[in-house]
Design a protein around this motif. Sequence first.
Motif, PDB file in Angstrom:
ATOM      1  N   ALA A 108     142.573  10.346 156.202  1.00  0.00           N
ATOM      2  CA  ALA A 108     141.781  11.472 155.709  1.00  0.00           C
ATOM      3  C   ALA A 108     142.709  12.524 155.111  1.00  0.00           C
ATOM      4  N   LEU A 109     142.539  12.815 153.835  1.00  0.00           N
ATOM      5  CA  LEU A 109     143.340  13.866 153.189  1.00  0.00           C
ATOM      6  C   LEU A 109     142.750  15.245 153.441  1.00  0.00           C
ATOM      7  N   THR A 110     141.445  15.294 153.657  1.00  0.00           N
ATOM      8  CA  THR A 110     140.767  16.551 153.981  1.00  0.00           C
ATOM      9  C   THR A 110     139.933  16.313 155.230  1.00  0.00           C
ATOM     10  N   THR A 111     139.454  17.372 155.799  1.00  0.00           N
ATOM     11  CA  THR A 111     138.534  17.250 156.926  1.00  0.00           C
ATOM     12  C   THR A 111     137.215  16.698 156.397  1.00  0.00           C
ATOM     13  N   PRO A 114     130.403  16.061 156.686  1.00  0.00           N
ATOM     14  CA  PRO A 114     130.856  14.684 156.769  1.00  0.00           C
ATOM     15  C   PRO A 114     131.534  14.203 155.490  1.00  0.00           C
ATOM     16  N   ALA A 115     131.473  14.971 154.399  1.00  0.00           N
ATOM     17  CA  ALA A 115     132.093  14.504 153.150  1.00  0.00           C
ATOM     18  C   ALA A 115     133.514  15.027 153.031  1.00  0.00           C
ATOM     19  N   GLY A 116     134.331  14.264 152.315  1.00  0.00           N
ATOM     20  CA  GLY A 116     135.708  14.670 152.110  1.00  0.00           C
ATOM     21  C   GLY A 116     136.460  13.634 151.294  1.00  0.00           C
ATOM     22  N   THR A 117     137.799  13.695 151.355  1.00  0.00           N
ATOM     23  CA  THR A 117     138.643  12.807 150.564  1.00  0.00           C
ATOM     24  C   THR A 117     139.570  12.032 151.485  1.00  0.00           C
ATOM     25  N   ILE A 118     139.747  10.743 151.155  1.00  0.00           N
ATOM     26  CA  ILE A 118     140.688   9.917 151.907  1.00  0.00           C
ATOM     27  C   ILE A 118     141.671   9.281 150.933  1.00  0.00           C
ATOM     28  N   GLU A 135     138.847  14.848 161.573  1.00  0.00           N
ATOM     29  CA  GLU A 135     139.928  15.784 161.267  1.00  0.00           C
ATOM     30  C   GLU A 135     140.803  15.268 160.125  1.00  0.00           C
ATOM     31  N   LYS A 136     141.482  16.187 159.465  1.00  0.00           N
ATOM     32  CA  LYS A 136     142.460  15.866 158.428  1.00  0.00           C
ATOM     33  C   LYS A 136     143.581  15.020 159.043  1.00  0.00           C
ATOM     34  N   SER A 137     144.087  14.061 158.296  1.00  0.00           N
ATOM     35  CA  SER A 137     145.171  13.146 158.677  1.00  0.00           C
ATOM     36  C   SER A 137     144.762  12.081 159.690  1.00  0.00           C
ATOM     37  N   ALA A 138     143.485  12.010 160.036  1.00  0.00           N
ATOM     38  CA  ALA A 138     143.029  10.994 160.990  1.00  0.00           C
ATOM     39  C   ALA A 138     142.932   9.646 160.281  1.00  0.00           C
ATOM     40  N   PRO A 139     143.223   8.544 160.979  1.00  0.00           N
ATOM     41  CA  PRO A 139     143.070   7.216 160.380  1.00  0.00           C
ATOM     42  C   PRO A 139     141.586   6.858 160.287  1.00  0.00           C
ATOM     43  N   VAL A 140     141.186   6.281 159.143  1.00  0.00           N
ATOM     44  CA  VAL A 140     139.786   5.916 158.928  1.00  0.00           C
ATOM     45  C   VAL A 140     139.707   4.487 158.401  1.00  0.00           C
ATOM     46  N   ILE A 141     138.507   3.911 158.520  1.00  0.00           N
ATOM     47  CA  ILE A 141     138.234   2.590 157.967  1.00  0.00           C
ATOM     48  C   ILE A 141     136.927   2.672 157.183  1.00  0.00           C
ATOM     49  N   ILE A 142     136.897   1.996 156.053  1.00  0.00           N
ATOM     50  CA  ILE A 142     135.684   1.978 155.233  1.00  0.00           C
ATOM     51  C   ILE A 142     134.739   0.952 155.837  1.00  0.00           C
ATOM     52  N   VAL A 143     133.542   1.417 156.230  1.00  0.00           N
ATOM     53  CA  VAL A 143     132.608   0.529 156.929  1.00  0.00           C
ATOM     54  C   VAL A 143     131.478   0.007 156.041  1.00  0.00           C
ATOM     55  N   ARG A 144     131.108   0.767 155.021  1.00  0.00           N
ATOM     56  CA  ARG A 144     130.070   0.274 154.108  1.00  0.00           C
ATOM     57  C   ARG A 144     130.103   1.049 152.802  1.00  0.00           C
ATOM     58  N   VAL A 145     129.511   0.412 151.776  1.00  0.00           N
ATOM     59  CA  VAL A 145     129.427   1.011 150.449  1.00  0.00           C
ATOM     60  C   VAL A 145     127.997   0.850 149.964  1.00  0.00           C
ATOM     61  N   GLU A 146     127.400   1.941 149.498  1.00  0.00           N
ATOM     62  CA  GLU A 146     126.054   1.915 148.926  1.00  0.00           C
ATOM     63  C   GLU A 146     126.134   2.490 147.520  1.00  0.00           C
ATOM     64  N   GLY A 147     126.178   1.630 146.522  1.00  0.00           N
ATOM     65  CA  GLY A 147     126.328   2.089 145.141  1.00  0.00           C
ATOM     66  C   GLY A 147     127.679   2.740 144.957  1.00  0.00           C
ATOM     67  N   ILE A 150     130.699   5.830 149.517  1.00  0.00           N
ATOM     68  CA  ILE A 150     131.594   5.109 150.427  1.00  0.00           C
ATOM     69  C   ILE A 150     131.516   5.803 151.787  1.00  0.00           C
ATOM     70  N   PHE A 151     131.272   5.004 152.841  1.00  0.00           N
ATOM     71  CA  PHE A 151     131.139   5.549 154.182  1.00  0.00           C
ATOM     72  C   PHE A 151     132.294   5.064 155.055  1.00  0.00           C
ATOM     73  N   VAL A 152     132.835   5.996 155.854  1.00  0.00           N
ATOM     74  CA  VAL A 152     133.988   5.674 156.706  1.00  0.00           C
ATOM     75  C   VAL A 152     133.703   6.072 158.145  1.00  0.00           C
ATOM     76  N   GLU A 153     134.535   5.488 159.040  1.00  0.00           N
ATOM     77  CA  GLU A 153     134.544   5.875 160.453  1.00  0.00           C
ATOM     78  C   GLU A 153     135.991   6.105 160.857  1.00  0.00           C
ATOM     79  N   GLN A 154     136.176   6.925 161.868  1.00  0.00           N
ATOM     80  CA  GLN A 154     137.525   7.168 162.382  1.00  0.00           C
ATOM     81  C   GLN A 154     137.933   5.975 163.249  1.00  0.00           C
ATOM     82  N   THR A 155     139.204   5.575 163.114  1.00  0.00           N
ATOM     83  CA  THR A 155     139.735   4.485 163.934  1.00  0.00           C
ATOM     84  C   THR A 155     140.646   5.057 165.003  1.00  0.00           C
ATOM     85  N   LYS A 156     141.051   4.226 165.945  1.00  0.00           N
ATOM     86  CA  LYS A 156     141.884   4.679 167.078  1.00  0.00           C
ATOM     87  C   LYS A 156     143.374   4.438 166.854  1.00  0.00           C
ATOM     88  N   GLU A 157     143.790   4.090 165.661  1.00  0.00           N
ATOM     89  CA  GLU A 157     145.200   3.769 165.396  1.00  0.00           C
ATOM     90  C   GLU A 157     146.099   4.880 165.772  1.00  0.00           C
TER      91      GLU A 157
END
Length: 157
Positions: A108-111, A114-118, A135-147, A150-157
């Motif tokens: 995550a480049l921004t917080t 729920p919207a932001g930049t990764i 939070e900013k700098s948190a690891p995320v994974i892309i879970v689905r795309v609708e058109g 792009i939707f993400v979730e935070q990972t535990k890495e």
Amino acid sequence: MPLEYYFMLAGLVLLLIEFVVPGFGVFGVSGMVCLTVGGFYVLGGNAWAALVLLAVYLFLVLVITLLCVYLPKESKYNPFVLWTRQKNSEGYTGGKNWSMLVGKRGTALTTLRPAGTILVDGKRLDVSSQGDYIEKSAPVIIVRVEGSKIFVEQTKE
């Protein structure tokens, strides 16, 4: 200027207001009443002539209403619909297909609230979380795309 002309002028002004200002027809009905009363006096107080004039107004309103309902279904009468198709060969391009990003990991480049930049593989992407605050700098994974979303979730890495 005689009184009947004021009624006629008021009726025309009210009808013009009805076409300019969106409403529930109050100005239009008031304008028709003013025109009918003015027509009654212009015709010398002849009640039958005023009723015929009112019938003509109502007929014109009915015809205009029917034209507004049925003519827009014809493409040549509807100026608000683009009837020509744009083709790729003529320069039209659709949205980019982002479905290949599902499962990719990023940061995550921004917080995200729920919207932001990764950042994924060196690319900045505008995304949304699934309603979670990330939070900013948190690891995320892309879970689905609708058109193009792009939707993400935070990972535990």
